[in-house]
Design a protein around this motif. Structure first.
Motif, short mmCIF file in Angstrom:
data_model
loop_
_atom_site.label_atom_id
_atom_site.label_comp_id
_atom_site.label_asym_id
_atom_site.label_seq_id
_atom_site.Cartn_x
_atom_site.Cartn_y
_atom_site.Cartn_z
N PRO A 23 -54.76 0.87 32.93
CA PRO A 23 -53.48 0.29 33.35
C PRO A 23 -53.53 -0.49 34.67
CG PRO A 23 -53.18 2.57 32.72
CD PRO A 23 -54.65 2.30 32.72
N PRO A 24 -54.34 -0.09 35.65
CA PRO A 24 -54.32 -0.85 36.91
C PRO A 24 -54.66 -2.33 36.74
CG PRO A 24 -55.37 1.24 37.29
CD PRO A 24 -55.16 1.12 35.80
N TYR A 26 -53.91 -4.22 34.12
CA TYR A 26 -52.68 -4.83 33.60
C TYR A 26 -51.62 -4.92 34.69
CZ TYR A 26 -48.28 -5.42 31.17
OH TYR A 26 -47.05 -5.87 30.80
N TRP A 27 -51.48 -3.87 35.48
CA TRP A 27 -50.49 -3.87 36.56
C TRP A 27 -50.76 -4.99 37.55
CZ3 TRP A 27 -51.17 2.05 37.41
CH2 TRP A 27 -50.50 2.74 36.40
N TYR A 28 -52.05 -5.21 37.86
CA TYR A 28 -52.41 -6.29 38.77
C TYR A 28 -52.04 -7.64 38.16
CZ TYR A 28 -55.04 -9.53 41.61
OH TYR A 28 -55.39 -10.60 42.40
N ASN A 30 -49.77 -8.20 36.07
CA ASN A 30 -48.32 -8.28 36.01
C ASN A 30 -47.72 -8.72 37.35
OD1 ASN A 30 -45.85 -8.03 34.70
ND2 ASN A 30 -45.57 -5.94 35.39
N LYS A 31 -48.41 -8.43 38.45
CA LYS A 31 -47.91 -8.79 39.78
C LYS A 31 -48.15 -10.27 40.12
CE LYS A 31 -48.40 -4.24 41.84
NZ LYS A 31 -49.08 -3.44 42.84
N THR A 42 -49.80 -11.97 32.33
CA THR A 42 -49.94 -10.84 31.40
C THR A 42 -50.31 -11.32 30.00
OG1 THR A 42 -47.54 -10.87 31.07
CG2 THR A 42 -48.41 -9.29 32.64
N TYR A 45 -53.92 -12.27 30.13
CA TYR A 45 -54.74 -11.04 30.14
C TYR A 45 -54.92 -10.51 28.71
CZ TYR A 45 -55.61 -6.01 30.65
OH TYR A 45 -56.11 -4.75 30.52
#
Length: 71
Positions: A23-24, A26-28, A30-31, A42, A45
């Motif tokens: 998840p990190p 994807y979270w990056y 997303n930011k 996203t 990605y």
């Protein structure tokens, strides 16, 4: 007698697993605010991950066929 998959196939599948399930990453993505090739980060990605997974499966198939494990 079954032969084991080549090392590159194993490493590629492992990399795909980590990239897909981490998840990190994807979270990056997303930011990020700036589009990459005109796409939201996203979406880019997920396209890259999907392309990597598809390519690794095709490569694994061709590798097994070349080594005589598939007729």
């Amino acid at each position: 007698m079954k032969e084991k998959p080549s090392l590159i196939v194993k490493l590629w599948f492992l990399l795909n697993t980590v990239i897909t399930l981490a998840p990190p990453i994807y979270w990056y993505a997303n930011k990020l605010q700036h589009p990459i090739f005109g796409l939201p980060p996203t979406i880019f990605y997920f396209l890259i991950v999907g392309l990597s997974i598809t390519t690794s499966i095709v490569y694994a198939y061709l590798d097994e066929k070349e080594n005589g494990r598939i007729e």
